[in-house]
Design a protein around this motif. Structure first.
Motif, mmCIF file in Angstrom:
data_model
loop_
_atom_site.group_PDB
_atom_site.id
_atom_site.type_symbol
_atom_site.label_atom_id
_atom_site.label_comp_id
_atom_site.label_asym_id
_atom_site.label_seq_id
_atom_site.Cartn_x
_atom_site.Cartn_y
_atom_site.Cartn_z
ATOM 1 N N GLY A 198 44.627 42.251 36.236
ATOM 2 C CA GLY A 198 44.613 43.688 36.004
ATOM 3 C C GLY A 198 43.335 44.056 35.274
ATOM 4 N N ARG A 199 43.229 45.291 34.861
ATOM 5 C CA ARG A 199 42.041 45.744 34.141
ATOM 6 C C ARG A 199 42.389 46.012 32.677
ATOM 7 N NH1 ARG A 199 37.191 46.397 36.632
ATOM 8 N NH2 ARG A 199 37.311 46.252 38.891
ATOM 9 N N ASP A 224 39.119 45.262 44.223
ATOM 10 C CA ASP A 224 39.551 44.267 43.242
ATOM 11 C C ASP A 224 40.277 43.127 43.956
ATOM 12 O OD1 ASP A 224 38.518 45.861 41.256
ATOM 13 O OD2 ASP A 224 40.458 46.466 40.433
ATOM 14 N N GLN A 256 31.830 42.188 35.884
ATOM 15 C CA GLN A 256 31.738 43.607 35.518
ATOM 16 C C GLN A 256 30.266 44.038 35.468
ATOM 17 O OE1 GLN A 256 34.196 45.747 35.207
ATOM 18 N NE2 GLN A 256 32.903 47.471 34.618
ATOM 19 N N SER A 258 46.415 38.921 33.598
ATOM 20 C CA SER A 258 47.345 39.713 32.778
ATOM 21 C C SER A 258 48.454 38.837 32.222
ATOM 22 C CB SER A 258 47.923 40.841 33.618
ATOM 23 O OG SER A 258 48.446 40.379 34.833
ATOM 24 N N TYR A 305 35.220 36.999 35.402
ATOM 25 C CA TYR A 305 35.395 38.439 35.594
ATOM 26 C C TYR A 305 34.587 39.270 34.588
ATOM 27 C CZ TYR A 305 39.190 37.716 38.962
ATOM 28 O OH TYR A 305 39.928 37.371 40.068
ATOM 29 N N GLN A 306 34.420 38.759 33.389
ATOM 30 C CA GLN A 306 33.618 39.474 32.386
ATOM 31 C C GLN A 306 32.209 39.713 32.920
ATOM 32 O OE1 GLN A 306 32.888 37.168 28.862
ATOM 33 N NE2 GLN A 306 31.996 38.877 27.750
ATOM 34 N N ASN A 317 38.681 34.547 33.028
ATOM 35 C CA ASN A 317 38.328 35.805 32.362
ATOM 36 C C ASN A 317 36.828 35.911 32.120
ATOM 37 O OD1 ASN A 317 40.915 36.828 32.388
ATOM 38 N ND2 ASN A 317 41.438 35.940 30.404
ATOM 39 N N ASP A 374 40.204 47.470 29.378
ATOM 40 C CA ASP A 374 38.938 48.101 28.982
ATOM 41 C C ASP A 374 37.952 48.133 30.148
ATOM 42 O OD1 ASP A 374 39.832 48.539 26.363
ATOM 43 O OD2 ASP A 374 39.028 46.626 25.659
ATOM 44 N N GLY A 375 38.452 48.259 31.358
ATOM 45 C CA GLY A 375 37.607 48.321 32.546
ATOM 46 C C GLY A 375 37.290 46.963 33.153
ATOM 47 N N TYR A 376 37.594 45.884 32.456
ATOM 48 C CA TYR A 376 37.271 44.531 32.922
ATOM 49 C C TYR A 376 38.485 43.938 33.640
ATOM 50 C CZ TYR A 376 33.195 44.451 29.847
ATOM 51 O OH TYR A 376 31.996 44.707 29.244
ATOM 52 N N LEU A 377 38.226 43.233 34.755
ATOM 53 C CA LEU A 377 39.276 42.449 35.376
ATOM 54 C C LEU A 377 39.627 41.286 34.438
ATOM 55 C CD1 LEU A 377 37.894 42.270 39.014
ATOM 56 C CD2 LEU A 377 39.956 43.468 38.278
#
Length: 174
Positions: free
Chosen positions: A165-166, A158, A141, A174, A137-138, A134, A168-171
């Motif tokens: 998944g996304r 992606d 973005q 999940s 991915y953060q 995470n 708040d727009g971030y990958l």
């Protein structure tokens, strides 16, 4: 396949997505900063690896930094203006690759039960890998925003996985 092995594959997928975001950029684009209080793409690349090293080191196995000179530069607690000059793209790449190899080695030892407390470290390792993925991915973005908005490059699709998944727009996993 163990959960740690599955998460290591997702870690590799996250790193591969990061590579898609920057590998085709010029060295000047990698070190360019949108403004004086903003970090360059290259800083984010080093920071992702820096955090991975320190999390593995502090939570599972004490070991020295693969590049101690980068520690102060890549630390987000250090204000931008005090971080110093970014290393070359080759040095950043080597740092990222070395840290990823160490993540794999240590988490592979945990998954294989080759540690003193395998059950406890499996729990730690699972959460550590989720955080590393995470975190990767953060910062992707921000890299993606600079890549597309400021540098005018297309974004890659992606990652192709049902586990991401996304939010708040971030990958994110999940």
């Amino acid at each position: 396949m163990s959960e740690i092995d599955r998460l290591l594959r997702e870690y590799d997928r996250a790193r591969a997505y990061t590579d898609e975001l920057w590998r085709d950029l010029s060295p000047d684009e990698v070190v360019w900063r949108p403004h004086e209080n903003s970090s360059a793409i290259g800083w984010h690349l080093g920071h992702q690896a820096h955090v991975a090293h320190f999390m593995v080191r502090n939570l599972t196995a004490a070991e020295p930094s693969p590049d101690p000179e980068l520690d102060g530069i890549m630390d987000s607690a250090q204000p931008e203006r005090f971080r110093g000059a970014l290393p070359t793209v080759d040095r950043l790449t080597l740092f990222r690759d070395t840290v990823a190899e160490r993540v794999h080695a240590r988490l592979g030892d945990i998954a294989g039960g080759r540690v003193a407390a395998p059950d406890q470290l499996t729990v730690v390792g699972r959460h550590l890998l989720i955080a590393l993925i995470n975190h990767e991915y953060q910062h992707d973005q921000w890299i993606g925003e600079v890549r597309s908005r400021d540098l005018g490059h297309e974004l890659p699709p992606d990652p192709d996985t049902d586990l991401v998944g996304r939010v708040d727009g971030y990958l994110m996993l999940s």
